[in-house]
Write an enzyme that holds these catalytic residues in place. Structure first.
Site, PDB file in Angstrom:
ATOM      1  N   GLY A   1      -7.745   9.329   9.336  1.00 49.35           N
ATOM      2  CA  GLY A   1      -8.078   9.431  10.747  1.00 49.35           C
ATOM      3  C   GLY A   1      -9.087  10.496  11.108  1.00 49.35           C
ATOM      4  N   LYS A   6       0.880  -1.171   0.000  1.00 54.63           N
ATOM      5  CA  LYS A   6       0.000   0.000   0.000  1.00 54.63           C
ATOM      6  C   LYS A   6       0.917   1.219   0.000  1.00 54.63           C
ATOM      7  CE  LYS A   6      -2.887   2.911   2.789  1.00 54.63           C
ATOM      8  NZ  LYS A   6      -3.612   3.146   4.055  1.00 54.63           N
ATOM      9  N   ALA A  27      -9.261   5.614   3.784  1.00 56.65           N
ATOM     10  CA  ALA A  27      -9.029   6.735   4.716  1.00 56.65           C
ATOM     11  C   ALA A  27     -10.239   7.638   4.902  1.00 56.65           C
ATOM     12  CB  ALA A  27      -7.852   7.594   4.291  1.00 56.65           C
ATOM     13  N   GLY A  28     -10.352   8.114   6.131  1.00 54.31           N
ATOM     14  CA  GLY A  28     -11.385   9.080   6.477  1.00 54.31           C
ATOM     15  C   GLY A  28     -12.732   8.467   6.825  1.00 54.31           C
ATOM     16  N   ASN A  67      -9.129   2.006   9.261  1.00 56.21           N
ATOM     17  CA  ASN A  67      -8.418   1.644  10.485  1.00 56.21           C
ATOM     18  C   ASN A  67      -9.018   2.368  11.693  1.00 56.21           C
ATOM     19  OD1 ASN A  67      -4.863   1.191  11.228  1.00 56.21           O
ATOM     20  ND2 ASN A  67      -6.550   1.204  12.633  1.00 56.21           N
ATOM     21  N   THR A  68      -8.874   3.700  11.713  1.00 57.48           N
ATOM     22  CA  THR A  68      -9.261   4.455  12.900  1.00 57.48           C
ATOM     23  C   THR A  68     -10.743   4.290  13.244  1.00 57.48           C
ATOM     24  OG1 THR A  68      -7.606   6.069  12.216  1.00 57.48           O
ATOM     25  CG2 THR A  68      -9.067   6.714  14.002  1.00 57.48           C
TER      26      THR A  68
END
Lengths: 295, 69
Positions: free
Chosen positions: A184, A123, A219-220, A241-242
């Protein structure tokens, strides 16, 4: 009474026929379209349970100096079954193409020792700025070219710029992964029209695209509904992830994200209704026994 | 005995002048076999660790996998 889990459109007694097919990215085949990161969890056992609840078969990891062990001195690899999960190493923390290529090669060297299926993919992240973590488009493109030349299957973390997406594809990226919003932030799909344009340029044959070219929203993503929206827009998968790791209950959130992806996948293939200004009654007007105002 | 000083994972470390990369790695003592090594920003393949002689001022990185997104 038919079981409510039955979902065929032609036979109420038949079992659900709506399995989600695997996703092909280069020579890799993903059974699940939710890719989950392994960072930011309160502890490794929680991460382990959340990964299981997400149903994912690909997990991302980062490459760092050896001393970064958890507070009990344990390695993350004690909590990731490398036979079950394909590891996707990232180049997080790289701000130049040169560093991203270095880190990608180190990740490959480590995965070779593990004999993991993820040895030859990466990635790619080349960041432009520590505060926003927005990708550096020029550095990302340079690193992508170099890594493709070196035999990597490159999954490119990108901004939601549609033209950059085509340039990355042309440079050999096996998948372009536009950010929904900055890493994040949990702001979801901040610019849905741009994501639609990315998808149109990469996947629509009338625009020179390939319907099978994999586009993953990376992301986001903060909520299950963000995942669903990404899939409803036509993305092939979501990497996050977050949104799981920092949820109050990461394991349950992982489960919710999995369901949300399935909902969006099927929803976008079901032909949504058009939006209208005025209402359209679901119950028939014919046979009403009441007085209708104005009639 | 003559010694050299290298930078190992960002810290200054003294080793015998005839030390190899494998000696430097032993100082870090990776917890598993899953690590990779750079010397002066170049990846050194596993098979070369025991043969790779270190020099004064070398910068060695021993890296592993950690949680990430």
């Amino acid at each position: 009474m038919a079981n409510i889990s039955d979902c065929t459109t032609t036979d109420s007694q038949a079992p659900c026929a709506f399995a989600i097919p695997p996703l092909r990215i280069g020579q890799f085949t993903l059974a699940q379209r939710l890719i989950v990161g392994t960072g930011k969890y309160a502890d490794f056992p929680t991460m382990q349970r959340a990964l299981a609840a997400s149903g994912c078969d690909v997990v991302t990891v980062a490459v760092r100096r050896e001393r970064l062990l958890d507070k009990d001195g344990r390695s993350i690899l004690e909590f990731i079954d490398t036979d079950r999960y394909t590891i996707l190493p990232n180049t997080a923390g790289c701000f130049t193409a040169e560093d991203a290529v270095r880190v990608a090669r180190l990740g490959r060297e480590i995965l070779e020792q593990l004999n993991n299926a993820g040895t030859h993919w990466v990635k790619l992240e080349v960041l432009g700025d520590r505060k926003t973590l927005l990708p550096d488009p020029i550095g990302t493109l340079e690193a992508c070219k170099e890594l493709v030349k070196d035999g990597f299957t490159v999954l490119c973390y990108s901004s939601d710029d549609p033209i950059l997406a085509t340039r990355l594809r042309d440079a050999g990226a096996a998948s372009v992964m536009p950010a929904g919003s900055p890493i994040g932030t949990g702001r979801g799909i901040a610019n849905a029209p741009n994501i639609q344009l990315v998808l149109e340029l990469l996947k629509d044959p009338t625009n020179g695209g390939d319907p099978n070219y994999p586009v993953i929203i990376d992301a986001g993503v903060g909520t299950p509904s963000d995942v669903t929206i990404a899939m409803e827009l036509g993305a092939d998968g979501v990497l996050l992830n977050t949104g799981i790791a920092h949820a109050t209950d990461p394991v349950r959130m992982a489960h919710a994200m999995r369901l949300a992806l399935e909902a969006g996948y099927h929803g976008v293939r079901s032909g949504r209704i058009g939006k209208k200004l005025h209402a359209s009654a679901s119950s028939p007007w014919q046979g009403v026994i009441t007085t209708i105002p104005g009639e | 005995m003559h010694e050299i000083t290298i930078t190992l994972n960002g810290e200054s470390v003294s080793l015998d002048a005839n030390a190899t990369l494998a000696d430097a790695i032993a100082k870090v003592a990776p917890k598993s076999n899953a690590y990779a090594i750079e010397v002066n920003r170049l990846l050194i393949p596993r098979r070369e660790h025991a043969l790779h002689a270190l020099a004064q001022g070398d910068e060695v990185e021993v890296v592993v996998l950690v949680g990430g997104g």
